[in-house]
Motif scaffolding. Structure first.
Motif, PDB file in Angstrom:
ATOM      1  N   LEU A  53      11.041   8.172   7.578  1.00  0.00           N
ATOM      2  CA  LEU A  53       9.849   8.206   6.741  1.00  0.00           C
ATOM      3  C   LEU A  53       8.801   9.187   7.263  1.00  0.00           C
ATOM      4  CD1 LEU A  53       9.427   4.401   5.959  1.00  0.00           C
ATOM      5  CD2 LEU A  53      10.375   6.190   4.485  1.00  0.00           C
ATOM      6  N   ALA A  54       9.176  10.030   8.206  1.00  0.00           N
ATOM      7  CA  ALA A  54       8.192  10.906   8.856  1.00  0.00           C
ATOM      8  C   ALA A  54       7.810  12.116   8.007  1.00  0.00           C
ATOM      9  CB  ALA A  54       8.709  11.366  10.210  1.00  0.00           C
ATOM     10  N   SER A  55       8.660  12.581   7.105  1.00  0.00           N
ATOM     11  CA  SER A  55       8.427  13.774   6.291  1.00  0.00           C
ATOM     12  C   SER A  55       8.410  15.033   7.171  1.00  0.00           C
ATOM     13  CB  SER A  55       7.134  13.660   5.486  1.00  0.00           C
ATOM     14  OG  SER A  55       7.076  14.676   4.490  1.00  0.00           O
ATOM     15  N   THR A  56       8.107  16.166   6.580  1.00  0.00           N
ATOM     16  CA  THR A  56       8.205  17.456   7.267  1.00  0.00           C
ATOM     17  C   THR A  56       7.033  17.700   8.215  1.00  0.00           C
ATOM     18  OG1 THR A  56       8.347  19.852   6.900  1.00  0.00           O
ATOM     19  CG2 THR A  56       7.009  18.589   5.374  1.00  0.00           C
ATOM     20  N   THR A  57       7.241  18.583   9.177  1.00  0.00           N
ATOM     21  CA  THR A  57       6.141  19.001  10.051  1.00  0.00           C
ATOM     22  C   THR A  57       5.375  20.172   9.445  1.00  0.00           C
ATOM     23  OG1 THR A  57       7.558  20.554  11.265  1.00  0.00           O
ATOM     24  CG2 THR A  57       7.408  18.297  12.109  1.00  0.00           C
ATOM     25  N   GLY A  58       5.936  20.783   8.413  1.00  0.00           N
ATOM     26  CA  GLY A  58       5.253  21.885   7.753  1.00  0.00           C
ATOM     27  C   GLY A  58       5.536  23.249   8.348  1.00  0.00           C
ATOM     28  N   TYR A  71      15.105  30.116   3.911  1.00  0.00           N
ATOM     29  CA  TYR A  71      13.946  29.233   4.016  1.00  0.00           C
ATOM     30  C   TYR A  71      13.007  29.681   2.903  1.00  0.00           C
ATOM     31  CZ  TYR A  71       9.721  27.071   5.969  1.00  0.00           C
ATOM     32  OH  TYR A  71       8.576  26.346   6.149  1.00  0.00           O
ATOM     33  N   LEU A  72      12.890  28.854   1.849  1.00  0.00           N
ATOM     34  CA  LEU A  72      12.359  29.326   0.572  1.00  0.00           C
ATOM     35  C   LEU A  72      11.125  28.542   0.119  1.00  0.00           C
ATOM     36  CD1 LEU A  72      15.885  29.444  -1.127  1.00  0.00           C
ATOM     37  CD2 LEU A  72      14.714  31.313   0.079  1.00  0.00           C
ATOM     38  N   PRO A  73       9.986  28.721   0.789  1.00  0.00           N
ATOM     39  CA  PRO A  73       8.776  28.024   0.342  1.00  0.00           C
ATOM     40  C   PRO A  73       8.323  28.470  -1.041  1.00  0.00           C
ATOM     41  CG  PRO A  73       8.273  29.636   2.062  1.00  0.00           C
ATOM     42  CD  PRO A  73       9.750  29.522   2.010  1.00  0.00           C
ATOM     43  N   GLU A  74       8.746  29.652  -1.471  1.00  0.00           N
ATOM     44  CA  GLU A  74       8.397  30.156  -2.806  1.00  0.00           C
ATOM     45  C   GLU A  74       9.645  30.242  -3.681  1.00  0.00           C
ATOM     46  OE1 GLU A  74       5.359  30.483  -3.767  1.00  0.00           O
ATOM     47  OE2 GLU A  74       4.573  30.022  -1.764  1.00  0.00           O
ATOM     48  N   GLY A  75      10.587  29.329  -3.478  1.00  0.00           N
ATOM     49  CA  GLY A  75      11.798  29.309  -4.274  1.00  0.00           C
ATOM     50  C   GLY A  75      11.573  28.751  -5.668  1.00  0.00           C
ATOM     51  N   GLU A  76      12.649  28.693  -6.446  1.00  0.00           N
ATOM     52  CA  GLU A  76      12.551  28.258  -7.837  1.00  0.00           C
ATOM     53  C   GLU A  76      12.478  26.742  -7.964  1.00  0.00           C
ATOM     54  OE1 GLU A  76      15.857  29.953  -9.859  1.00  0.00           O
ATOM     55  OE2 GLU A  76      15.124  32.020  -9.692  1.00  0.00           O
ATOM     56  N   ASP A  77      12.845  25.998  -6.921  1.00  0.00           N
ATOM     57  CA  ASP A  77      12.779  24.541  -6.978  1.00  0.00           C
ATOM     58  C   ASP A  77      12.315  24.017  -5.622  1.00  0.00           C
ATOM     59  OD1 ASP A  77      14.997  24.822  -5.309  1.00  0.00           O
ATOM     60  OD2 ASP A  77      16.430  24.489  -6.933  1.00  0.00           O
ATOM     61  N   ASP A  78      12.498  22.718  -5.378  1.00  0.00           N
ATOM     62  CA  ASP A  78      12.031  22.151  -4.112  1.00  0.00           C
ATOM     63  C   ASP A  78      13.074  22.241  -3.005  1.00  0.00           C
ATOM     64  OD1 ASP A  78      13.820  20.293  -5.064  1.00  0.00           O
ATOM     65  OD2 ASP A  78      12.568  18.544  -4.645  1.00  0.00           O
ATOM     66  N   GLY A  79      14.137  23.000  -3.223  1.00  0.00           N
ATOM     67  CA  GLY A  79      15.136  23.206  -2.175  1.00  0.00           C
ATOM     68  C   GLY A  79      14.618  24.199  -1.150  1.00  0.00           C
ATOM     69  N   TRP A 122      15.336  24.523   2.162  1.00  0.00           N
ATOM     70  CA  TRP A 122      16.359  25.070   3.044  1.00  0.00           C
ATOM     71  C   TRP A 122      17.687  25.121   2.293  1.00  0.00           C
ATOM     72  CZ3 TRP A 122      14.949  26.467   8.002  1.00  0.00           C
ATOM     73  CH2 TRP A 122      13.758  25.931   8.498  1.00  0.00           C
ATOM     74  N   ARG A 123      18.316  26.281   2.274  1.00  0.00           N
ATOM     75  CA  ARG A 123      19.653  26.410   1.693  1.00  0.00           C
ATOM     76  C   ARG A 123      20.522  27.171   2.691  1.00  0.00           C
ATOM     77  NH1 ARG A 123      20.179  24.519  -3.329  1.00  0.00           N
ATOM     78  NH2 ARG A 123      18.300  24.257  -4.611  1.00  0.00           N
ATOM     79  N   ILE A 124      21.595  26.526   3.122  1.00  0.00           N
ATOM     80  CA  ILE A 124      22.497  27.118   4.112  1.00  0.00           C
ATOM     81  C   ILE A 124      23.900  27.144   3.523  1.00  0.00           C
ATOM     82  CG2 ILE A 124      23.392  26.983   6.470  1.00  0.00           C
ATOM     83  CD1 ILE A 124      20.504  24.841   5.965  1.00  0.00           C
ATOM     84  N   ASN A 165      15.404  19.501   1.028  1.00  0.00           N
ATOM     85  CA  ASN A 165      14.231  19.795   0.211  1.00  0.00           C
ATOM     86  C   ASN A 165      12.984  19.942   1.073  1.00  0.00           C
ATOM     87  OD1 ASN A 165      13.323  17.106   0.682  1.00  0.00           O
ATOM     88  ND2 ASN A 165      12.500  16.970  -1.384  1.00  0.00           N
ATOM     89  N   ASP A 166      11.838  20.132   0.427  1.00  0.00           N
ATOM     90  CA  ASP A 166      10.640  20.557   1.150  1.00  0.00           C
ATOM     91  C   ASP A 166       9.952  19.453   1.944  1.00  0.00           C
ATOM     92  OD1 ASP A 166       9.848  19.154  -1.063  1.00  0.00           O
ATOM     93  OD2 ASP A 166       8.456  20.671  -1.812  1.00  0.00           O
ATOM     94  N   ARG A 167      10.455  18.217   1.899  1.00  0.00           N
ATOM     95  CA  ARG A 167       9.820  17.149   2.668  1.00  0.00           C
ATOM     96  C   ARG A 167      10.767  16.504   3.681  1.00  0.00           C
ATOM     97  NH1 ARG A 167       6.503  13.514  -1.585  1.00  0.00           N
ATOM     98  NH2 ARG A 167       8.375  13.817  -2.837  1.00  0.00           N
TER      99      ARG A 167
END
Length: 290
Positions: A22-27, A64-72, A74-76, A93-95
């Motif tokens: 439940l920690a979510s991302t560090t940003g 690493y796509l902070p400005e990607g088309e969706d909330d994905g 990280w895509r590897i 996803n972003d969280r």
């Protein structure tokens, strides 16, 4: 519930979040990129500040796509042929807690160093080290329970009910696995898989060792440090937040103990301030009586 963090290491946060799913991302993506960049992988940016990292032979690529088309975020993907379709793909996803992504990229870096037989190893049921259900074992060891949410899906759920992992059986669309949440594996946290706080997906042929790296990190009972101000109210309502205590004084060294002992010894006596008696000394005369 204790953290495994070095007590004298600077902690990036003022609260510990438990359970850690439940920690979510560090940003920040730097910790997850570091294992691959340490191998000399190519790093590039686009005009939107998206980051692209590629192995020297282009067989493994990360976005690493902070400005990607969706909330994905990280895509590897990994490739048997650098010009062909991906052999497998993973999305965070972003969280997603950054530590989980870092666990994945760390093992991916090791697998890449070992060669294609490691980072392209297909899961095969009933085989040592490659049975896909081995990825679930770390969760089961921490009390996650087997669940059957719907037909054709094997799932396990966290003890608090706020996280789960699903494995979908049967045939799946390879392209949809790489671009949607309709993948073979899905790991999520929140109140339900339909409205998760975060999610991660992995396609059919993702190596078991890479999946297990993530589930081991998720299953770790140690809480994760976060900044209270950056923790959403949604998370605060489900997780336990414990203030981060400042580190205590370091344990004394043998030299410190020795110095302490000497500091408690009485000082040497000063030279006598009265004359010593000798054979030539005469007793003092009595003073006048009053």
């Amino acid at each position: 519930m204790t953290s495994r963090t070095d007590p004298h290491q600077e902690i990036d946060g003022d609260v510990y979040v438990w359970p850690r799913h439940l920690a979510s991302t560090t940003g920040t993506g730097d910790p997850a990129l570091a294992p691959l960049l340490a191998l000399g992988w190519d790093l590039r940016y686009d005009d939107d500040a998206n980051v692209f990292v590629s192995a020297p032979d282009r067989r493994v690529r990360l976005g690493y796509l902070p400005e990607g088309e969706d909330d994905g975020l990280w895509r590897i993907n990994a490739y048997k042929d650098s010009f062909g379709p991906p052999a497998w793909g993973v999305c965070f996803n972003d969280r997603v807690p950054t530590e989980f992504v870092t666990a994945f990229t760390t093992v991916l870096a090791t697998a890449y160093e070992q060669g294609p037989d490691a980072y392209l190893a297909r899961p095969v049921s009933g085989t040592d080290g490659h049975d896909p259900f081995l990825a679930v074992v770390p969760l089961l060891k921490q009390g996650w329970e087997i669940d059957r949410p719907r037909w054709g899906v094997f799932a396990v759920q966290a003890p608090d009910g706020h996280a789960g992992m699903e494995f979908t059986t049967g045939d799946l669309d390879p392209e949809a696995e790489l671009t949607t949440r309709e993948a073979r594996w899905q790991l999520w946290a929140g109140t339900s898989i339909d409205r998760p706080v975060w999610y991660a997906t992995a396609s059919t042929d993702t190596p078991v060792a890479l999946l297990t790296a993530v589930t081991e990190c998720v299953a770790d009972p140690a809480p994760l440090p976060r900044w209270r101000e950056a923790t959403s109210s949604y998370i605060k309502g489900m997780a336990q937040l414990t203030p981060v205590r400042p580190p205590g004084p370091p344990a004394p060294t043998p030299l410190d103990v020795q110095r302490s002992v000497f500091s408690r010894r009485p000082a040497a006596l000063p030279p006598a301030s009265v004359p010593r008696w000798s054979t030539t000394s005469r007793p003092a005369l009595p003073g006048p009586r009053r």
